[in-house]
Motif scaffolding. Structure first.
Motif, PDB file in Angstrom:
ATOM      1  N   VAL A  73      17.587  80.932 -14.599  1.00 12.87           N
ATOM      2  CA  VAL A  73      16.343  80.201 -14.812  1.00 12.87           C
ATOM      3  C   VAL A  73      15.238  81.252 -14.891  1.00 12.87           C
ATOM      4  CG1 VAL A  73      14.749  78.463 -13.930  1.00 12.87           C
ATOM      5  CG2 VAL A  73      17.200  78.218 -13.515  1.00 12.87           C
ATOM      6  N   ASP A  74      14.656  81.423 -16.085  1.00 16.24           N
ATOM      7  CA  ASP A  74      13.557  82.372 -16.257  1.00 16.24           C
ATOM      8  C   ASP A  74      12.263  81.716 -15.792  1.00 16.24           C
ATOM      9  OD1 ASP A  74      14.916  84.626 -17.365  1.00 16.24           O
ATOM     10  OD2 ASP A  74      15.168  83.453 -19.204  1.00 16.24           O
ATOM     11  N   VAL A  75      11.380  82.532 -15.216  1.00 22.21           N
ATOM     12  CA  VAL A  75      10.156  82.019 -14.613  1.00 22.21           C
ATOM     13  C   VAL A  75       8.961  82.786 -15.142  1.00 22.21           C
ATOM     14  CG1 VAL A  75       8.915  81.827 -12.423  1.00 22.21           C
ATOM     15  CG2 VAL A  75      11.320  81.233 -12.527  1.00 22.21           C
ATOM     16  N   ASP A  76       7.901  82.060 -15.459  1.00 22.53           N
ATOM     17  CA  ASP A  76       6.619  82.647 -15.846  1.00 22.53           C
ATOM     18  C   ASP A  76       5.571  82.031 -14.922  1.00 22.53           C
ATOM     19  OD1 ASP A  76       4.633  84.014 -17.161  1.00 22.53           O
ATOM     20  OD2 ASP A  76       4.509  82.589 -18.827  1.00 22.53           O
ATOM     21  N   PRO A  77       5.355  82.623 -13.734  1.00 25.25           N
ATOM     22  CA  PRO A  77       4.503  82.005 -12.721  1.00 25.25           C
ATOM     23  C   PRO A  77       3.076  81.776 -13.204  1.00 25.25           C
ATOM     24  CG  PRO A  77       5.663  83.912 -11.819  1.00 25.25           C
ATOM     25  CD  PRO A  77       5.870  83.909 -13.292  1.00 25.25           C
ATOM     26  N   ASP A  78       2.477  80.731 -12.686  1.00 24.08           N
ATOM     27  CA  ASP A  78       1.083  80.382 -12.951  1.00 24.08           C
ATOM     28  C   ASP A  78       0.223  81.012 -11.863  1.00 24.08           C
ATOM     29  OD1 ASP A  78      -1.082  79.249 -14.142  1.00 24.08           O
ATOM     30  OD2 ASP A  78      -0.519  77.163 -13.767  1.00 24.08           O
ATOM     31  N   ASP A  79      -1.100  80.858 -11.961  1.00 24.14           N
ATOM     32  CA  ASP A  79      -2.002  81.365 -10.924  1.00 24.14           C
ATOM     33  C   ASP A  79      -1.933  80.525  -9.657  1.00 24.14           C
ATOM     34  OD1 ASP A  79      -2.824  83.366 -12.608  1.00 24.14           O
ATOM     35  OD2 ASP A  79      -4.553  82.245 -13.362  1.00 24.14           O
ATOM     36  N   GLU A  80      -1.452  79.306  -9.775  1.00 23.35           N
ATOM     37  CA  GLU A  80      -1.308  78.396  -8.643  1.00 23.35           C
ATOM     38  C   GLU A  80       0.158  77.998  -8.507  1.00 23.35           C
ATOM     39  OE1 GLU A  80      -3.803  77.417  -6.596  1.00 23.35           O
ATOM     40  OE2 GLU A  80      -5.148  78.734  -7.723  1.00 23.35           O
ATOM     41  N   PRO A  81       0.612  77.623  -7.308  1.00 27.11           N
ATOM     42  CA  PRO A  81       1.997  77.155  -7.161  1.00 27.11           C
ATOM     43  C   PRO A  81       2.253  75.910  -8.013  1.00 27.11           C
ATOM     44  CG  PRO A  81       0.987  77.533  -5.017  1.00 27.11           C
ATOM     45  CD  PRO A  81      -0.107  77.654  -6.038  1.00 27.11           C
ATOM     46  N   VAL A  82       3.451  75.861  -8.592  1.00 23.24           N
ATOM     47  CA  VAL A  82       3.851  74.696  -9.393  1.00 23.24           C
ATOM     48  C   VAL A  82       5.146  74.161  -8.798  1.00 23.24           C
ATOM     49  CG1 VAL A  82       4.618  73.913 -11.670  1.00 23.24           C
ATOM     50  CG2 VAL A  82       2.783  75.622 -11.487  1.00 23.24           C
ATOM     51  N   THR A  83       5.156  72.844  -8.487  1.00 23.25           N
ATOM     52  CA  THR A  83       6.348  72.207  -7.924  1.00 23.25           C
ATOM     53  C   THR A  83       6.832  71.128  -8.874  1.00 23.25           C
ATOM     54  OG1 THR A  83       5.617  72.634  -5.673  1.00 23.25           O
ATOM     55  CG2 THR A  83       7.286  70.940  -5.951  1.00 23.25           C
ATOM     56  N   GLY A  84       8.133  71.162  -9.162  1.00 20.19           N
ATOM     57  CA  GLY A  84       8.744  70.159 -10.014  1.00 20.19           C
ATOM     58  C   GLY A  84      10.173  69.924  -9.570  1.00 20.19           C
ATOM     59  N   LYS A  85      10.905  69.125 -10.334  1.00 15.88           N
ATOM     60  CA  LYS A  85      12.265  68.748  -9.949  1.00 15.88           C
ATOM     61  C   LYS A  85      13.297  69.343 -10.896  1.00 15.88           C
ATOM     62  CE  LYS A  85      11.183  64.552  -7.456  1.00 15.88           C
ATOM     63  NZ  LYS A  85      11.312  65.157  -6.159  1.00 15.88           N
ATOM     64  N   LEU A  86      14.355  69.884 -10.280  1.00 18.42           N
ATOM     65  CA  LEU A  86      15.544  70.296 -11.011  1.00 18.42           C
ATOM     66  C   LEU A  86      16.542  69.164 -10.839  1.00 18.42           C
ATOM     67  CD1 LEU A  86      17.529  72.266 -12.429  1.00 18.42           C
ATOM     68  CD2 LEU A  86      18.038  73.181 -10.153  1.00 18.42           C
ATOM     69  N   LYS A  87      16.953  68.561 -11.949  1.00 19.43           N
ATOM     70  CA  LYS A  87      17.897  67.440 -11.926  1.00 19.43           C
ATOM     71  C   LYS A  87      19.297  67.969 -12.190  1.00 19.43           C
ATOM     72  CE  LYS A  87      18.552  63.035 -14.353  1.00 19.43           C
ATOM     73  NZ  LYS A  87      18.016  62.214 -15.463  1.00 19.43           N
ATOM     74  N   ILE A  88      20.254  67.582 -11.315  1.00 14.32           N
ATOM     75  CA  ILE A  88      21.650  68.000 -11.433  1.00 14.32           C
ATOM     76  C   ILE A  88      22.487  66.737 -11.600  1.00 14.32           C
ATOM     77  CG2 ILE A  88      23.534  69.271 -10.350  1.00 14.32           C
ATOM     78  CD1 ILE A  88      21.225  70.533  -8.543  1.00 14.32           C
ATOM     79  N   VAL A  89      23.168  66.630 -12.740  1.00 19.35           N
ATOM     80  CA  VAL A  89      23.931  65.421 -13.055  1.00 19.35           C
ATOM     81  C   VAL A  89      25.392  65.801 -13.283  1.00 19.35           C
ATOM     82  CG1 VAL A  89      24.159  63.467 -14.644  1.00 19.35           C
ATOM     83  CG2 VAL A  89      21.901  64.432 -14.158  1.00 19.35           C
ATOM     84  N   THR A  90      26.317  65.008 -12.722  1.00 17.87           N
ATOM     85  CA  THR A  90      27.744  65.224 -12.925  1.00 17.87           C
ATOM     86  C   THR A  90      28.409  63.886 -13.233  1.00 17.87           C
ATOM     87  OG1 THR A  90      29.753  66.151 -11.978  1.00 17.87           O
ATOM     88  CG2 THR A  90      28.277  65.038 -10.473  1.00 17.87           C
ATOM     89  N   GLY A  91      29.600  63.946 -13.763  1.00 21.94           N
ATOM     90  CA  GLY A  91      30.344  62.716 -14.090  1.00 21.94           C
ATOM     91  C   GLY A  91      29.644  61.878 -15.130  1.00 21.94           C
ATOM     92  N   TYR A  92      28.977  62.547 -16.099  1.00 23.59           N
ATOM     93  CA  TYR A  92      28.269  61.860 -17.188  1.00 23.59           C
ATOM     94  C   TYR A  92      27.317  60.803 -16.648  1.00 23.59           C
ATOM     95  CZ  TYR A  92      31.806  64.288 -19.870  1.00 23.59           C
ATOM     96  OH  TYR A  92      32.610  65.263 -20.405  1.00 23.59           O
ATOM     97  N   GLY A  93      26.576  61.170 -15.594  1.00 22.68           N
ATOM     98  CA  GLY A  93      25.566  60.279 -15.021  1.00 22.68           C
ATOM     99  C   GLY A  93      26.030  59.552 -13.782  1.00 22.68           C
ATOM    100  N   ALA A  94      27.292  59.736 -13.373  1.00 27.93           N
ATOM    101  CA  ALA A  94      27.809  59.033 -12.192  1.00 27.93           C
ATOM    102  C   ALA A  94      27.099  59.501 -10.923  1.00 27.93           C
ATOM    103  CB  ALA A  94      29.313  59.255 -12.073  1.00 27.93           C
ATOM    104  N   GLU A  95      26.800  60.795 -10.820  1.00 25.14           N
ATOM    105  CA  GLU A  95      26.115  61.340  -9.645  1.00 25.14           C
ATOM    106  C   GLU A  95      24.909  62.156 -10.113  1.00 25.14           C
ATOM    107  OE1 GLU A  95      26.775  61.145  -6.308  1.00 25.14           O
ATOM    108  OE2 GLU A  95      28.444  59.765  -6.642  1.00 25.14           O
ATOM    109  N   THR A  96      23.772  61.945  -9.442  1.00 24.40           N
ATOM    110  CA  THR A  96      22.554  62.689  -9.762  1.00 24.40           C
ATOM    111  C   THR A  96      21.908  63.163  -8.463  1.00 24.40           C
ATOM    112  OG1 THR A  96      22.165  61.330 -11.722  1.00 24.40           O
ATOM    113  CG2 THR A  96      20.294  62.589 -10.887  1.00 24.40           C
ATOM    114  N   THR A  97      21.514  64.426  -8.452  1.00 23.95           N
ATOM    115  CA  THR A  97      20.833  65.014  -7.296  1.00 23.95           C
ATOM    116  C   THR A  97      19.604  65.758  -7.797  1.00 23.95           C
ATOM    117  OG1 THR A  97      22.924  65.290  -6.113  1.00 23.95           O
ATOM    118  CG2 THR A  97      21.073  66.636  -5.357  1.00 23.95           C
ATOM    119  N   TYR A  98      18.540  65.739  -6.996  1.00 17.84           N
ATOM    120  CA  TYR A  98      17.309  66.441  -7.344  1.00 17.84           C
ATOM    121  C   TYR A  98      16.989  67.516  -6.303  1.00 17.84           C
ATOM    122  CZ  TYR A  98      16.443  62.599 -10.580  1.00 17.84           C
ATOM    123  OH  TYR A  98      16.541  61.690 -11.599  1.00 17.84           O
TER     124      TYR A  98
END
Length: 196
Positions: A73-98
């Motif tokens: 995961v390449d990162v280009d930081p901003d001047d302020e902290p940025v928070t977001g979600k990384l979505k991890i999906v398995t089983g073609y949508g059967a299980e999802t974790t953030y």
């Protein structure tokens, strides 16, 4: 490079996903997909907020049974902290974790040493404070010591006598040659000392 964000796959059951709730970094990182069971397809996705400062190297991944795949995961930081979600999906949508990922502004680590500016300026000494050179120290010596101690000529004579005794007692050509050199040196030093 910060430590990897580890995601455990198929640990308890098929399509099971276990990941930390949060992850914080200020530089590029890897998502380590560790598969503890059967082969599985994984989809990774960054939400709109996180994708403004981070880019995934591909979204769909196949992880063989018992193997680990790392995704950069390449990162280009901003001047302020940025928070977001990384979505991890398995089983073609059967299980999802953030995972809540925070990208902090990059802080350059200072590995330098602060130096006082006064150290860069030449220091001048008072000529009266300087120590005499070796030649000045020898020139100041006399044939007898000024503090009533053992005369310099007497010390030289003692060294000469010691060298002669060692030369007579030892039956080795190399040691005799060394003793001869020492005797010659002492005689030259005594001659120079008595001349001054």
């Amino acid at each position: 490079m910060s430590s990897a964000l580890t995601v455990d796959l198929n640990r308890d059951r098929l399509h099971d996903v276990a990941a930390p709730k949060t992850y914080t970094t200020d530089e590029a990182f890897y998502v380590a997909l560790e598969n503890h069971g059967e082969a599985v397809h994984i989809h990774l996705h960054l939400d709109d907020t996180l994708s403004t400062v981070a880019q995934l190297a591909g979204g769909n991944h196949y992880v063989d049974a018992g193997s680990t795949e790392t995704v950069r995961v390449d990162v280009d930081p901003d001047d302020e902290p940025v928070t977001g979600k990384l979505k991890i999906v398995t089983g073609y949508g059967a299980e999802t974790t953030y995972v809540d990922v925070t990208i902090e502004p990059f802080e350059e680590k200072n590995h330098g040493v602060d130096v006082d500016e006064e150290l860069g300026k030449p220091q001048r000494r008072d000529p009266a404070e300087r120590e005499p050179s070796l030649s000045e120290q020898f020139a100041g010596m006399s044939s007898t010591s000024s503090d009533g101690g053992v005369p310099v000529v007497a010390i030289g004579g003692l060294l000469l006598l010691l060298a002669l005794v060692v030369g007579l007692l030892v039956d080795n050509a190399v040691i005799l040659l060394g003793v001869g050199v020492v005797i010659g040196g002492v005689l030259v030093a005594l001659a120079l000392q008595t001349r001054s």
